[in-house]
Design an enzyme around this catalytic site. Structure first.
Site, mmCIF file in Angstrom:
data_model
loop_
_atom_site.group_PDB
_atom_site.id
_atom_site.type_symbol
_atom_site.label_atom_id
_atom_site.label_comp_id
_atom_site.label_asym_id
_atom_site.label_seq_id
_atom_site.Cartn_x
_atom_site.Cartn_y
_atom_site.Cartn_z
ATOM 1 N N ALA A 58 90.350 59.684 -46.655
ATOM 2 C CA ALA A 58 91.182 60.891 -46.536
ATOM 3 C C ALA A 58 91.871 61.072 -45.186
ATOM 4 O O ALA A 58 92.483 62.107 -44.963
ATOM 5 C CB ALA A 58 90.396 62.156 -46.881
ATOM 6 N N ALA A 59 91.827 60.074 -44.302
ATOM 7 C CA ALA A 59 92.578 60.205 -43.040
ATOM 8 C C ALA A 59 94.051 60.441 -43.355
ATOM 9 O O ALA A 59 94.686 61.349 -42.804
ATOM 10 C CB ALA A 59 92.423 58.952 -42.185
ATOM 11 N N GLY A 60 94.568 59.658 -44.296
ATOM 12 C CA GLY A 60 95.974 59.796 -44.679
ATOM 13 C C GLY A 60 96.239 61.169 -45.307
ATOM 14 O O GLY A 60 97.279 61.782 -45.057
ATOM 15 N N ASP A 61 95.303 61.656 -46.104
ATOM 16 C CA ASP A 61 95.489 62.961 -46.754
ATOM 17 C C ASP A 61 95.525 64.086 -45.724
ATOM 18 O O ASP A 61 96.371 64.979 -45.778
ATOM 19 C CB ASP A 61 94.350 63.231 -47.751
HETATM 20 P P1 ADP Z 1 95.299 55.922 -44.987
HETATM 21 O O1 ADP Z 1 94.052 56.747 -44.833
HETATM 22 O O2 ADP Z 1 96.254 56.496 -45.977
HETATM 23 O O3 ADP Z 1 95.073 54.454 -45.155
HETATM 24 P P2 ADP Z 1 95.762 55.571 -42.148
HETATM 25 O O4 ADP Z 1 94.499 54.803 -42.068
HETATM 26 O O5 ADP Z 1 97.002 54.930 -41.614
HETATM 27 O O6 ADP Z 1 96.107 56.078 -43.620
HETATM 28 O O7 ADP Z 1 95.508 56.955 -41.378
HETATM 29 C C1 ADP Z 1 96.417 58.029 -41.372
HETATM 30 C C2 ADP Z 1 96.497 58.624 -39.982
HETATM 31 O O8 ADP Z 1 95.199 59.107 -39.589
HETATM 32 C C3 ADP Z 1 96.915 57.629 -38.915
HETATM 33 O O9 ADP Z 1 98.316 57.586 -38.782
HETATM 34 C C4 ADP Z 1 96.239 58.221 -37.677
HETATM 35 O O10 ADP Z 1 97.007 59.268 -37.159
HETATM 36 C C5 ADP Z 1 94.934 58.801 -38.217
HETATM 37 N N1 ADP Z 1 93.831 57.821 -38.146
HETATM 38 C C6 ADP Z 1 93.370 57.026 -39.131
HETATM 39 N N2 ADP Z 1 92.343 56.249 -38.706
HETATM 40 C C7 ADP Z 1 92.139 56.566 -37.399
HETATM 41 C C8 ADP Z 1 91.216 56.119 -36.386
HETATM 42 N N3 ADP Z 1 90.303 55.189 -36.636
HETATM 43 N N4 ADP Z 1 91.335 56.677 -35.156
HETATM 44 C C9 ADP Z 1 92.249 57.623 -34.890
HETATM 45 N N5 ADP Z 1 93.141 58.088 -35.803
HETATM 46 C C10 ADP Z 1 93.101 57.575 -37.048
#
Ligand code: ADP
Length: 306
Positions: free
Chosen positions: A250-253
């Protein structure tokens, strides 16, 4: 200008097992702790936006079962308008089976259930909520004709559309022409454009490809590195925040929910992406989808370097 955000999308209950690693095909391994948490890309983004300070209306379908009831209670608890969350007697609530590995990597299978029955007619019923919003936020975990109806409704009303093209799939130009901001991760960007996103030059090429197909702003999320931003006169990375990852689900969400809030509030693009990067970073420091979405004050504290 309205600060309202309409989210059209999925709601699931996530069943999460923490494990040393992701099992290989055909393999059974003993995992660690089991957790149940509210999830689904649409619901995660709605909750992410509400906690980041947005006034959110969620347009979705859940089953007429315990999971659906719990999901709606959760949305209400976050102050989300649930007038357009339908309880469907014809299908169970969506469920996702998730394995989270010790390094924070994950593997997910989703049974869509009621999410698969979210229809263009549901969008039509929610027309006023969409037309009066500043931003419409969509993903691809509900039927594509429903996404198409939602983006057309928003675009006809002059409402800005953010499309998070996840799960990954190809898309028609007929849909993309209604999208103001698209937010693929590296895998999704590659599938959408056919351009390999292995370095900054690849990200720039994929983003330019999406802009050539009619999207105003392409944001390619790069995990811990941050976000590649491509818009009129801008082609650069807005760096991420350094955190200790626990669960990247859910980082992307959370990024998308926060981005919708920042853009609805009229923040300039780079500031909006920084705000969303901060929210995304905070989300990976906690287990679970909706439980990991940070509150506005936490996002602002990270932005201020506290
Ligand atoms: P998804 O979850 O859709 O694969 P990402 O992994 O690119 O998308 O994460 C979405 C956003 O969340 C990134 O652009 C960044 O801002 C933040 N993010 C994700 N993973 C990390 C991490 N390990 N450390 C810091 N920020 C993160």
């Amino acid at each position: 200008m309205s600060h309202q955000i309409a989210v059209v999308g999925s709601s699931n209950t996530d069943m999460i097992i923490q494990s040393a690693r992701i099992p290989r095909p055909g393999e059974t391994i003993l995992g660690g702790e089991f957790t149940m948490a509210a999830g689904g890309k649409g619901a995660n983004q709605a909750v992410g936006a509400a906690r980041a300070g947005g006034q959110v209306t969620f347009i979705a379908r859940v089953g007429d079962d315990l999971f659906g009831k719990q999901a709606i209670e959760g949305f209400r608890g976050d102050g989300i308008n649930v007038d357009h969350v339908t309880r469907d007697t014809g299908a169970p609530s969506g469920v996702a089976l998730i394995v989270v590995a010790a390094d924070g990597e994950n593997s997910i299978v989703v049974a869509s259930g009621a999410n698969g029955r979210l229809s263009p007619a549901d969008v039509k019923k929610a027309r006023d909520a969409i037309a009066s919003a500043a931003v419409l936020l969509c993903q691809l975990e509900t039927p594509i004709e429903t996404v198409q109806a939602a983006v057309e409704t928003a675009s006809a009303a002059g409402v800005r559309v953010i499309l998070n093209p996840a799960p990954a799939r190809t898309l028609d130009d007929g849909l993309l022409k209604h999208v103001s901001v698209i937010t693929p991760n590296e895998t999704e960007a590659e599938l959408l454009t056919g351009v390999k996103v292995v370095d900054d030059a690849g990200a720039a090429r994929a983003a330019a490809h999406l802009r050539n197909r009619g999207v105003e702003i392409a944001l390619i999320t790069l995990g811990a590195r941050g976000t590649f931003v491509c818009a009129d006169g801008i082609s650069e990375i807005v760096p991420g925040f350094k955190v200790e990852p626990v669960d990247t689900t859910a980082a992307g969400d959370v990024f998308n929910g926060a981005l919708a809030v920042a853009l609805a509030e009229g923040k300039p693009l780079r500031d909006a992406v920084r705000f969303a990067n901060a929210a995304g970073a905070l989300s990976v420091t906690k287990l679970g989808a909706q439980p990991s979405a940070p509150k506005r004050a936490e996002i602002e504290a990270l932005l201020a370097g506290k």
